[in-house]
Write an enzyme that holds these catalytic residues in place. Structure first.
Site, PDB file in Angstrom:
ATOM      1  N   TYR A  96     -29.199  52.764  22.674  1.00  0.00           N
ATOM      2  CA  TYR A  96     -28.930  51.431  22.133  1.00  0.00           C
ATOM      3  C   TYR A  96     -27.612  50.909  22.671  1.00  0.00           C
ATOM      4  CZ  TYR A  96     -32.482  51.926  18.468  1.00  0.00           C
ATOM      5  OH  TYR A  96     -33.658  52.068  17.786  1.00  0.00           O
ATOM      6  N   TYR A 131     -35.210  59.093  21.565  1.00  0.00           N
ATOM      7  CA  TYR A 131     -33.801  59.518  21.560  1.00  0.00           C
ATOM      8  C   TYR A 131     -33.577  60.599  20.505  1.00  0.00           C
ATOM      9  CZ  TYR A 131     -33.358  56.028  17.755  1.00  0.00           C
ATOM     10  OH  TYR A 131     -33.516  55.294  16.606  1.00  0.00           O
ATOM     11  N   ARG A 173     -36.455  60.880  17.785  1.00  0.00           N
ATOM     12  CA  ARG A 173     -37.230  59.740  17.290  1.00  0.00           C
ATOM     13  C   ARG A 173     -38.311  59.366  18.299  1.00  0.00           C
ATOM     14  NH1 ARG A 173     -36.469  55.997  13.963  1.00  0.00           N
ATOM     15  NH2 ARG A 173     -38.632  56.553  13.694  1.00  0.00           N
ATOM     16  N   HIS A 218     -39.871  53.538  19.541  1.00  0.00           N
ATOM     17  CA  HIS A 218     -40.175  52.549  18.504  1.00  0.00           C
ATOM     18  C   HIS A 218     -39.397  51.274  18.748  1.00  0.00           C
ATOM     19  CE1 HIS A 218     -36.603  54.734  17.111  1.00  0.00           C
ATOM     20  NE2 HIS A 218     -36.234  53.586  16.562  1.00  0.00           N
ATOM     21  N   HIS A 263     -37.748  48.125  16.409  1.00  0.00           N
ATOM     22  CA  HIS A 263     -37.449  47.635  15.057  1.00  0.00           C
ATOM     23  C   HIS A 263     -37.855  46.164  14.952  1.00  0.00           C
ATOM     24  CE1 HIS A 263     -34.890  51.132  13.900  1.00  0.00           C
ATOM     25  NE2 HIS A 263     -34.686  51.186  15.202  1.00  0.00           N
TER      26      HIS A 263
HETATM   27 FE   LIG Z   1     -34.185  53.082  16.240  1.00  0.00          FE
END
Ligand SMILES: [Fe+2]
Length: 241
Positions: free
Chosen positions: A107, A146, A156, A159, A161
């Site tokens: 991110y 990640y 994770r 995905h 959000h």
């Molecule tokens: Fe996330």
């Protein structure tokens, strides 16, 4: 003796939504509300306050691959769907926002310490309004998985959000969209906190018809606000895991 004023309570549909305290998702143990949730009435301030209008959208706000001079690295994808109520009725002119990691799972966020390169051509944030038929569309790249520190060797699944606003800024729902057949589902407590029969509601559908030759794969993801097929939404205050 003092009596507490009674307030309308908020009932979560436990058949669809994850429990607020889900020990496998370790941070929920520390932060879940111990008191019953209270339904706050929408008053004049909430209902008449300014909202984000479609006139504020930039031309590339729903194309995350076109927000910089160059193209981001990764598999280009189209993510589209409809915003519906429980009767299947489209909800038009609603703000939908997304945020996601880049193709490597990183991110663009100060707190993201994952040892993976940032992409100078990718911010990972987009927004759009549903059209008159409740439809939305984003162009982006497929996010990478990640690692995080929830448990040993925790990763994770890929995905995106999603946030949906209603007619006021106090009317907001947040959820996550996943990709079909992700091999990381089995060990992800965020995904598995949702009751088993409802997890498929969080998984997008590969859409070959909308795939564009020589350009992008396509995935379809409908957001349903109430009813048997309602999308499981996160509790307000959940963080970005
Ligand atoms: Fe996330």
């Amino acid at each position: 003796m003092k009596t507490r004023p009674s307030r309308p309570g908020f009932r979560r549909d436990r058949d669809i939504h994850p429990p607020l305290n889900f020990p496998d998702y370790t941070s929920t143990v520390l932060r879940y509300p111990r008191e019953s949730l209270i339904l706050l009435p929408q008053r004049l301030t909430e209902l008449t306050g300014p909202v984000f209008g479609s006139d504020r959208l930039g031309p590339n706000d729903n194309d995350l691959t076109a927000q910089h001079a160059g193209e981001p690295i990764g598999q280009r994808i189209i993510v589209h769907g409809r915003l519906l109520d429980g009767d299947g009725k489209p909800i038009p002119h609603s703000l939908i926002e997304i945020w996601q990691a880049n193709a490597g799972g990183r991110y663009r966020h100060d707190r993201d310490r994952w040892d993976c390169a940032l992409d100078p051509n990718f911010d990972g944030a987009g927004r759009t309004f549903t059209d008159g038929d409740g439809r939305y569309e984003f162009v982006t790249v497929k996010p990478g998985a990640y690692p995080w520190r929830n448990h040993h060797n925790a990763w994770r699944p890929a995905h995106i959000h999603f946030s949906v606003f209603g007619q006021a800024f106090t009317q907001r729902l947040v959820t996550q969209m996943y990709f079909p057949d992700d091999p990381l589902f089995f060990q992800d407590p965020v995904f598995n906190s949702v009751p088993e029969h409802a997890r498929e509601l969080l998984v997008s559908r590969f859409d070959y018809v909308r795939t564009e030759p020589q350009r992008a794969l396509a995935f379809e993801f409908d957001l349903v606000l109430r009813g048997r097929h309602a999308t499981p939404f996160e509790h307000e205050g959940d963080d970005d895991d």
